[in-house]
Design an enzyme around this catalytic site. Sequence first.
Site, PDB file in Angstrom:
ATOM      1  N   TRP A 146       0.820  -1.208   0.000  1.00 28.74           N
ATOM      2  CA  TRP A 146       0.000   0.000   0.000  1.00 28.74           C
ATOM      3  C   TRP A 146       0.852   1.256   0.000  1.00 28.74           C
ATOM      4  O   TRP A 146       0.337   2.359  -0.212  1.00 28.74           O
ATOM      5  CB  TRP A 146      -0.911   0.001   1.225  1.00 28.74           C
ATOM      6  CG  TRP A 146      -0.188   0.210   2.528  1.00 28.74           C
ATOM      7  CD1 TRP A 146       0.929  -0.443   2.976  1.00 28.74           C
ATOM      8  CD2 TRP A 146      -0.519   1.140   3.552  1.00 28.74           C
ATOM      9  NE1 TRP A 146       1.304   0.007   4.215  1.00 28.74           N
ATOM     10  CE2 TRP A 146       0.429   0.978   4.600  1.00 28.74           C
ATOM     11  CE3 TRP A 146      -1.527   2.079   3.710  1.00 28.74           C
ATOM     12  CZ2 TRP A 146       0.393   1.736   5.768  1.00 28.74           C
ATOM     13  CZ3 TRP A 146      -1.555   2.833   4.875  1.00 28.74           C
ATOM     14  CH2 TRP A 146      -0.604   2.660   5.886  1.00 28.74           C
ATOM     15  N   GLU A 198       0.133  -2.744  12.688  1.00 31.79           N
ATOM     16  CA  GLU A 198       0.228  -4.205  12.709  1.00 31.79           C
ATOM     17  C   GLU A 198       0.478  -4.760  14.102  1.00 31.79           C
ATOM     18  O   GLU A 198       0.642  -5.976  14.270  1.00 31.79           O
ATOM     19  CB  GLU A 198       1.318  -4.652  11.742  1.00 31.79           C
ATOM     20  CG  GLU A 198       0.976  -4.323  10.301  1.00 31.79           C
ATOM     21  CD  GLU A 198       2.116  -4.588   9.329  1.00 31.79           C
ATOM     22  OE1 GLU A 198       3.191  -5.026   9.788  1.00 31.79           O
ATOM     23  OE2 GLU A 198       1.932  -4.350   8.130  1.00 31.79           O
ATOM     24  N   GLN A 220       2.792   1.813  14.109  1.00 27.00           N
ATOM     25  CA  GLN A 220       2.827   3.029  13.290  1.00 27.00           C
ATOM     26  C   GLN A 220       1.501   3.753  13.401  1.00 27.00           C
ATOM     27  O   GLN A 220       0.518   3.214  13.924  1.00 27.00           O
ATOM     28  CB  GLN A 220       3.099   2.672  11.835  1.00 27.00           C
ATOM     29  CG  GLN A 220       2.005   1.839  11.177  1.00 27.00           C
ATOM     30  CD  GLN A 220       2.487   1.132   9.932  1.00 27.00           C
ATOM     31  OE1 GLN A 220       3.217   0.168   9.994  1.00 27.00           O
ATOM     32  NE2 GLN A 220       2.073   1.623   8.777  1.00 27.00           N
TER      33      GLN A 220
END
Length: 834
Positions: free
Chosen positions: A380, A511, A624
């Site tokens: 992405w 994640e 993140q």
Amino acid sequence: MKSREINSDPLNRSRFPVDPWRFVEVEPRAKDVGTTETLFAIGNGYLGMRGNPEEGRTSYAHGTFINGFHETWPIQHAEEAFGFAHTGQTIVNVPDAKVLKVYVDDEPLSLAVADLEDYERALDLRSGRLVRRVVWRTPAGKVVEIKSSRMVSFTDRHLALMEIEITLLEGGLAPVVVSSQIVNRQDGYTDYRPPEEPEGFDPRRTNKFNERVLNPELNWSQGDRMMLGYQTARSGMTLAVGADHYLETKNQHEAIISTIDDVGKQVYRVEAKQGEPILVRKAVAYHTSRGVPVEELTDRCRRTLDRVRDKGIDHYHDRQRAWLDEFWRDSDVVIEGQPAVQQAIRWCLFQLAQATARADQLGIPAKGVTGSGYEGHYFWDTEIYLLPFLTYTSPHAARNALRSRVILLPQARDRAAVMSQRGALFPWRTINGEEASAYYAAGTAQYHIDADIAFAFEKYRDLTGDQGFMYRDGAAVLVETARMWADLGFWRTDAHGVKSFHIHGVTGPDEYTAVVNNNLFTNVMARANLTYAASLMREMQQVDEAAYRRVAEELDLDGGEVTEWERCAKGMVIPFDETFGINPQDEKFLSSEMWDLENTPDDKRPLLLNYHPLVIYRFQVLKQADVVLAMFLQGDQFTPAQKKANFEYYDPITTGDSTLSSVVQSILAAEVGYQDMAMTYFLSGLFVDLADLHSNARDGVHIASTGGVWNALVHGFGGLRDHGGRITFDPRLPKSWPSLEFVLTIRGSRMRVRLERRSINFDVEEGGPVELSVRGEPLTVFPGTPAAVPLADQGPLLASLGSHPVVGGRREDGSVVQAVLPESHPQDIVEEVS
């Protein structure tokens, strides 16, 4: 301060001096050779060569890569389940044509042991060439100057050019040998094998093959030309590489050329006289295919090399410089009075050119073509971090990148069917269009990639006005992604009869929190995907009914389906917590305890290499930016108060273990007023590779981070927003910068923007007028009539955040929020008594 955050220039400037247009090294070192191989890599988006020395050693990882040229392999799951990815894909290290070995008096030049009287290596950002100069005192006491250059062409994507010039400065006479080679290193051929050092586990690194990858199909040599050809063992892709040589010298010499399956050599033996230079020039052509016979590819190599022979190498050097002149005209970002920052910015922008310029409808790998990290896969990253830069500076390259998704749409439809969904589901990581992520929780579950891709198509249309592309190619992508969301989500009716649309079982960008319900980023982006797809279909019905009918017939689309997309978007659940006044990352996120990042030792970073995923998933901790990224991309969907509250909540629990994070945190920190933090995060992103802040630059440039640097400069400090295609500015010039200047291409007009302490200035250099607004005041900038808007300030100024503000506070259910650091607990060993 969190680990890896910096507040000043981190480079050793006695080794890497500041230069506005070159990245320079004046002292070679063996201990960080992997990093410098990455920093001095050259490429064009199709072909890339790591910064290995011409003589071949010392080297960490020899590398020559071609975008999309890959081998496949079966993914072995210890416990199989339906729908798991089955086909691994790994970029191949194609035959290495960089080798130009030098021997003087039969002594080889090797930088690790050479007595160097002078040394400089530089990546020239205006000529697009890697150049090096060494002065070597040989063991016999002779002094030799060796100058070399290497270039991968931006104008001719299959072409690389190299040259080496050797001059005996002292010593009278000496036998000099130059051995130019093409070497198949993928399958283990080497003339020098250093002892391998064991390395720890890291899922971001490329797996090694245990069997032969490139099967030889041909080798031949004639005159000064040699050619090798191969086919990959499993994927069936084909490759040919050819090289021509040109020798210029007044010294007596002889030439010997030969090829075998894995090696081609052109050797020049020269009786060198003092002061008489020896110049060897080398033109190399690479051609690849998914299945064209190698013989056809060798014909293509011949044609490429014949053009170089006819036009001359200098012709291509000139074309390279001209191409880069245009690139810098359209892309340069200028910071006044900050030479070290300026050099680093230009290095980052140059990496963007090297990763994207000639990708030509291929995807853009996470490491570009500078290394094998992430196995050469497309993520992405392209749509969220790279496409903004390309759309504003090189719309043609942006269109090519989007075309790569159009080309892979059939495989995305197949993947959606496997996942029991309608429409299309793009793979989380891929080269050939098949899902290659073996860990579904942090891979396939990131359904948001569909919305990310749709977002990039929408931005491209809004900012370029390319209606034809959207109607012809983009429409199918928008329809199929909207279909997926409408099918993936479901309606739920509460006790009051209110219906809402939910999306369960997904993973957002963070994640460290996986497979959750109603991830905020996913829902906000899916809502935008559904809304824009519906809007586009209704627009096409009004503007180009024939185009709409074509799409409707091809995709079996009816008006009722479009109406349902609008209902889903309107009813989308957007989590909000009244107690803390924030948007929870997902439904259950706030019920977990916080990870105590303040007291997490550096040797436990990054978390993914030191803790089992299940340990990480139990806590509020982010790899993140997630909610923060949603507030940047869909900023018009959040109030200023929400943005501030969300940033203050999530920033202290964001590890920055992903290189994608700091640049986004910089943008939102600047917007809400934490301007010192914005600069810290910006510098951390700017130098992530140059200073190897994540200790993995050896695997290749973090291309998305370099795109994020541009985003932080233009969207963060420049204050640009473009929601709905409306160009607005609310600047945040850093207090230590006198000015910031950048260029934007908007619907065919090139506009220069210069931000100063008391004004922001606009100048349309090409094209028609540009409509925009500055802090809510509309302005039309006409060509030839620069405009200046006074600024009262550079936005709010807040003191930097400390420890997490809600630790010790109470949740809605009355429980106290705690910060916890997981620790390992060694178990007592009890001997079994027989």
